[in-house]
Design a protein around this motif. Structure first.
Motif, PDB file in Angstrom:
ATOM      1  N   VAL A 174       0.870  -1.177   0.000  1.00 10.00           N
ATOM      2  CA  VAL A 174       0.000   0.000   0.000  1.00 10.00           C
ATOM      3  C   VAL A 174       0.907   1.228   0.000  1.00 10.00           C
ATOM      4  CG1 VAL A 174      -1.770   1.306   1.236  1.00 10.00           C
ATOM      5  CG2 VAL A 174      -1.873  -1.193   1.173  1.00 10.00           C
ATOM      6  N   ARG A 175       0.900   1.962  -1.090  1.00 17.00           N
ATOM      7  CA  ARG A 175       1.765   3.123  -1.258  1.00 17.00           C
ATOM      8  C   ARG A 175       1.017   4.390  -0.832  1.00 17.00           C
ATOM      9  NH1 ARG A 175       3.686   3.998  -6.636  1.00 17.00           N
ATOM     10  NH2 ARG A 175       1.687   3.291  -7.472  1.00 17.00           N
ATOM     11  N   ILE A 176       1.675   5.241  -0.061  1.00 15.39           N
ATOM     12  CA  ILE A 176       1.016   6.378   0.582  1.00 15.39           C
ATOM     13  C   ILE A 176       1.724   7.684   0.234  1.00 15.39           C
ATOM     14  CG2 ILE A 176       0.290   7.364   2.804  1.00 15.39           C
ATOM     15  CD1 ILE A 176       0.528   4.494   3.959  1.00 15.39           C
ATOM     16  N   ASN A 177       0.952   8.720  -0.025  1.00 13.51           N
ATOM     17  CA  ASN A 177       1.481  10.064  -0.241  1.00 13.51           C
ATOM     18  C   ASN A 177       0.499  11.048   0.377  1.00 13.51           C
ATOM     19  OD1 ASN A 177       3.166  12.104  -1.096  1.00 13.51           O
ATOM     20  ND2 ASN A 177       2.714  11.888  -3.276  1.00 13.51           N
ATOM     21  N   ASN A 178       0.715  12.333   0.177  1.00 13.65           N
ATOM     22  CA  ASN A 178      -0.180  13.349   0.717  1.00 13.65           C
ATOM     23  C   ASN A 178      -0.280  14.484  -0.290  1.00 13.65           C
ATOM     24  OD1 ASN A 178      -1.260  15.626   2.337  1.00 13.65           O
ATOM     25  ND2 ASN A 178      -0.959  14.231   4.062  1.00 13.65           N
ATOM     26  N   LEU A 286       2.151  12.717   7.210  1.00 15.00           N
ATOM     27  CA  LEU A 286       2.784  11.472   6.779  1.00 15.00           C
ATOM     28  C   LEU A 286       3.664  10.885   7.880  1.00 15.00           C
ATOM     29  CD1 LEU A 286       3.759  12.152   3.051  1.00 15.00           C
ATOM     30  CD2 LEU A 286       1.995  10.611   3.916  1.00 15.00           C
ATOM     31  N   GLU A 287       4.339  11.739   8.635  1.00 19.45           N
ATOM     32  CA  GLU A 287       5.152  11.257   9.759  1.00 19.45           C
ATOM     33  C   GLU A 287       4.278  10.547  10.776  1.00 19.45           C
ATOM     34  OE1 GLU A 287       8.837  14.513   9.856  1.00 19.45           O
ATOM     35  OE2 GLU A 287       7.012  14.875  11.032  1.00 19.45           O
ATOM     36  N   MET A 288       3.103  11.104  11.069  1.00 25.37           N
ATOM     37  CA  MET A 288       2.206  10.475  12.030  1.00 25.37           C
ATOM     38  C   MET A 288       1.664   9.153  11.499  1.00 25.37           C
ATOM     39  SD  MET A 288      -1.278  11.935  13.836  1.00 25.37           S
ATOM     40  CE  MET A 288      -0.358  13.231  14.675  1.00 25.37           C
ATOM     41  N   MET A 289       1.266   9.135  10.226  1.00 23.56           N
ATOM     42  CA  MET A 289       0.771   7.885   9.633  1.00 23.56           C
ATOM     43  C   MET A 289       1.842   6.809   9.654  1.00 23.56           C
ATOM     44  SD  MET A 289      -1.626   8.876   6.357  1.00 23.56           S
ATOM     45  CE  MET A 289      -1.954   7.136   6.045  1.00 23.56           C
ATOM     46  N   SER A 290       3.081   7.187   9.309  1.00 19.86           N
ATOM     47  CA  SER A 290       4.187   6.236   9.285  1.00 19.86           C
ATOM     48  C   SER A 290       4.417   5.651  10.676  1.00 19.86           C
ATOM     49  CB  SER A 290       5.452   6.920   8.776  1.00 19.86           C
ATOM     50  OG  SER A 290       6.538   6.014   8.748  1.00 19.86           O
ATOM     51  N   ALA A 296       1.762  -0.607  14.441  1.00 21.37           N
ATOM     52  CA  ALA A 296       0.804  -1.685  14.178  1.00 21.37           C
ATOM     53  C   ALA A 296       1.410  -2.830  13.375  1.00 21.37           C
ATOM     54  CB  ALA A 296      -0.409  -1.121  13.431  1.00 21.37           C
ATOM     55  N   GLY A 297       2.673  -2.681  12.943  1.00 18.48           N
ATOM     56  CA  GLY A 297       3.354  -3.776  12.249  1.00 18.48           C
ATOM     57  C   GLY A 297       3.183  -3.786  10.751  1.00 18.48           C
ATOM     58  N   TYR A 298       2.751  -2.658  10.140  1.00 18.78           N
ATOM     59  CA  TYR A 298       2.528  -2.628   8.695  1.00 18.78           C
ATOM     60  C   TYR A 298       3.628  -1.893   7.939  1.00 18.78           C
ATOM     61  CZ  TYR A 298      -2.197  -4.130   9.923  1.00 18.78           C
ATOM     62  OH  TYR A 298      -3.273  -4.827  10.419  1.00 18.78           O
ATOM     63  N   ALA A 299       4.141  -0.795   8.497  1.00 17.92           N
ATOM     64  CA  ALA A 299       5.123   0.028   7.792  1.00 17.92           C
ATOM     65  C   ALA A 299       6.377  -0.776   7.454  1.00 17.92           C
ATOM     66  CB  ALA A 299       5.496   1.246   8.639  1.00 17.92           C
ATOM     67  N   MET A 304       4.258   1.812   2.496  1.00 17.79           N
ATOM     68  CA  MET A 304       5.457   2.609   2.276  1.00 17.79           C
ATOM     69  C   MET A 304       5.063   3.989   1.753  1.00 17.79           C
ATOM     70  SD  MET A 304       6.988   1.085  -1.327  1.00 17.79           S
ATOM     71  CE  MET A 304       8.052   2.513  -1.553  1.00 17.79           C
ATOM     72  N   ILE A 305       5.890   4.992   2.050  1.00 20.27           N
ATOM     73  CA  ILE A 305       5.712   6.317   1.485  1.00 20.27           C
ATOM     74  C   ILE A 305       6.212   6.309   0.047  1.00 20.27           C
ATOM     75  CG2 ILE A 305       6.289   8.760   1.689  1.00 20.27           C
ATOM     76  CD1 ILE A 305       4.637   7.735   4.013  1.00 20.27           C
TER      77      ILE A 305
END
Length: 499
Positions: A174-178, A286-290, A296-299, A304-305
Motif C-alpha cells: 500500500v503506497r502512501i502520499n499526501n 505522513l510522519e504520524m501515519m508512518s 501496528a506492524g505494517y510500515a 510505504m511512502i
C-alpha cells in the motif's frame, strides 16, 4: 375471382444480445465474487465498520461531478429527466451517495461514522477491452474523523483485507502520499501562487499526471513530460508542461529522494517543502501515519511512502494511497509485467460540504472488485470451476414424491442437491444434464431398487476419470457407482463427496 391474400407482416423479434459495454455474470463468477466480498466484509466488520446500501439512483445535482448541460445532460452518467423535471442518474461510484447520506442523516448517524458498501456502479463512457459501463466496487470510509489516524486505520484494514482474500504477504504494498506535500512541491517550484491560484493551473495538471506515470515511465519519461513532451513507441506524442530545466531538476530530485528509513526520507522532503504551510502540514501528517502503521506492524512490510502516488487531480485534500500487487503476470503479448493497482483512496474533506456548507472530514478506499478477482485467479487462489449440486434422477414419474423426499433429506443435511425436472423419458439426457451442471454425484432409484429399499450412487467425477485413464482392471477395482440402503443416503453421499 378470388382476391390475392395480403402478405403476412414479418414478426419483429428483439436481438438476444448484451448491450455494448455490459456483460452477464454466470454461476461460478457470481459465487467467486460473493466468497471474496464476504471475506472483505468480515475484515471491515472486525474493524467496526457498518454496512450501508444506498439507492442505485441519485439526483444529478447530488452526484455533483457530472452536472447536466444543454447539449448532453447525461454526460458521464446514465441520466434521465423525471416527471418533476428533476434529473436523475445511476450512481457512478459509492462515495457520492455516501456524502449525500452523511449530510441527510447527520443528526442520526454516530460521528465518526464508519461504513462499507459493495455493489454495482454505472458510467456512461466509451467501453473497451476489459472496460465496462457497469462494474462492481467495494468501498470503506470514515466520515467525521479529522485525524490521520483514520487514514492509517483505512490503510491497515486494506492490508488485512488483501491478506484475507488470499494475496500473499510479499505480493502487495500500500503506497502512501499526501496531496499537501504535492501542493508544497508545486509552491516550492514556483507553480503555485497563493495570490492567484488559477495561475499555472494547466501546468500543475500536466505535472501531476506526469508524476503519476513515474512507476511506468521512470525518471527520463517524467522529465520529458515536464519539458516539451514525450513520444511513445507507437509515435503518439503527449504535450509536456514546458517547465524550465531547474524546475524539472527539482521534480526529478523529489521523485528520487535518497533511500533510507521513512523518517529519513520524510526529513529530506521536509527540507524541500517545509517552508510552505501546505508542505509542512503534509509532511507532518505522513510522519504520524508512518509512526502509527509502524507500531501496528505494517510500515516497511505492507505500507510505504511513495511520492509518485497522486490519485486524481481535484478530489483529494490530504493523504492518498493505493494498493499495488507486485507479482508478475504475462500480458496479452506474452511479456512479463507487474499486475498493478487494485485499490485506491484518500482523504476528501470537502465532499460533504457541498450539501451542508460546512467542512466535514472524510477518508476512504475503494477496491476494484473485478481487478482483485483477476489477481486471485492469476495466483491460483480461486478457480473458474464450481462444483454443482447432487442430482437425484427420475426413473418413474409416478414416484416424484419419493425423489423429492430424497432431495429434501440431502438439503436438510446441508448438501446442495436438486431433482431432475426435465423430461425423464431418456435417462441418458439426465446424466448429460448432470455433467453440464458439473454435478459430483447422481442418485438413481428405479423400480427394482425401490422394492429392495436401496438407491444407486453414481460418482460422476470418478467415472469421468476412469473413463479417460483407467484400464479394465482398474475399472473393476474402483467402481464408479455403488448400491446402498435408502436409509444410508445422506451418509453415503457425504462420504462420496469427501473423496
Amino acid at each position: 375471382m378470388a382476391q390475392d391474400k395480403a402478405p403476412e407482416a414479418k414478426t419483429s423479434r428483439p436481438r438476444a444480445e448484451t448491450p455494448k459495454g455490459f456483460r452477464d455474470y454466470f454461476g461460478a463468477e457470481v459465487t467467486e465474487r460473493k466468497a471474496m466480498l464476504d471475506k472483505v466484509a468480515e475484515v471491515y466488520h472486525r474493524y467496526g465498520f457498518d454496512p450501508l446500501e444506498t439507492s442505485a439512483v441519485e439526483t444529478v445535482e447530488a452526484l455533483g461531478k457530472f452536472l447536466p448541460d444543454v447539449d448532453r445532460p447525461n454526460e458521464g452518467v446514465f441520466a434521465w429527466q423525471d416527471e418533476d423535471q428533476d434529473w436523475l442518474a445511476l450512481r457512478y461510484d459509492l462515495t457520492a451517495p455516501l456524502a449525500r447520506v452523511a449530510a441527510q442523516f447527520r443528526n442520526d448517524l454516530p460521528s465518526p461514522y464508519r461504513r462499507y458498501a459493495m455493489g454495482p456502479v454505472w458510467r456512461n463512457e466509451k467501453p473497451g477491452p476489459g472496460r465496462f459501463r457497469q462494474f462492481y466496487q467495494c468501498d470503506a470510509d470514515t466520515v467525521g474523523a479529522p485525524s490521520v489516524a483514520a487514514d492509517a486505520e483505512i490503510c491497515a484494514m486494506l492490508c488485512d483485507a488483501l491478506l484475507a482474500v488470499g494475496i500473499d504477504q510479499g505480493d502487495f504494498v500500500v503506497r502512501i502520499n499526501n496531496r499537501k506535500v504535492l501542493n508544497g512541491v508545486m509552491e516550492a517550484t514556483g507553480l503555485y501562487v497563493a495570490d492567484d491560484p488559477s495561475k499555472f493551473a494547466a501546468e500543475r495538471g500536466i505535472v501531476l499526471r506526469a508524476i503519476d506515470k513515474f512507476d511506468k515511465f521512470g525518471t527520463e519519461g517524467v522529465r520529458a513530460l515536464l519539458g516539451k513532451g514525450r513520444m511513445d513507441q507507437s509515435g503518439d506524442f503527449t504535450k509536456g508542461a514546458n517547465l524550465a530545466e531547474e524546475q524539472i531538476d527539482l521534480f526529478a530530485w523529489f521523485l528520487e529522494t535518497p533511500q533510507g528509513t521513512e523518517q529519513q526520507r520524510l526529513a529530506s522532503i521536509a527540507g524541500f517543502v517545509g517552508k510552505t504551510p501546505s508542505g509542512a502540514e503534509g509532511v507532518s501528517e505522513l510522519e504520524m501515519m508512518s509512526e502509527l502503521l509502524d507500531k501496528a506492524g505494517y510500515a516497511g512490510r505492507n505500507t510505504m511512502i511513495d511520492w509518485s502516488v497522486v490519485r486524481g487531480l481535484g478530489y483529494y485534500t490530504g493523504p492518498v494511497y493505493e494498493a499495488e500487487l507486485t507479482f508478475e503476470i504475462l500480458d496479452e503479448k506474452g511479456r512479463k509485467r507487474q499486475f498493478g493497482s487494485v485499490s485506491g483512496g484518500g482523504r476528501y474533506d470537502d465532499l460533504v460540504k457541498r450539501f451542508t456548507g460546512q467542512s466535514v472530514p472524510a477518508t476512504g478506499v475503494s477496491i476494484g472488485v473485478d481487478r482483485l478477482l483477476a489477481a486471485l485467479r492469476a495466483k491460483g487462489r480461486i478457480g473458474t470451476d464450481t462444483q454443482g449440486p447432487v442430482v437425484v434422477t427420475v426413473m418413474d414419474r409416478d414416484r416424484m414424491a419419493d425423489y423429492m423426499g430424497m432431495v429434501a433429506d440431502l438439503r436438510n443435511a446441508g448438501i446442495r442437491a436438486e431433482v431432475y425436472l426435465g423430461n425423464p423419458k431418456n435417462f441418458g439426457n439426465q446424466l448429460k444434464y448432470a455433467d453440464k451442471r458439473q454435478s459430483p454425484v447422481a442418485v438413481i432409484q428405479g423400480g427394482n431398487e425401490a422394492e429392495k429399499g436401496t438407491v444407486i450412487l453414481k460418482d460422476l467425477i470418478l467415472g469421468a476419470q476412469i473413463a479417460q485413464n483407467a484400464t479394465l482392471e482398474e475399472w473393476k477395482d474402483r467402481p464408479a457407482q455403488v448400491e446402498i440402503p435408502r436409509a444410508d443416503l445422506v451418509a453415503a453421499v457425504r462420504k462420496m463427496l469427501a473423496k
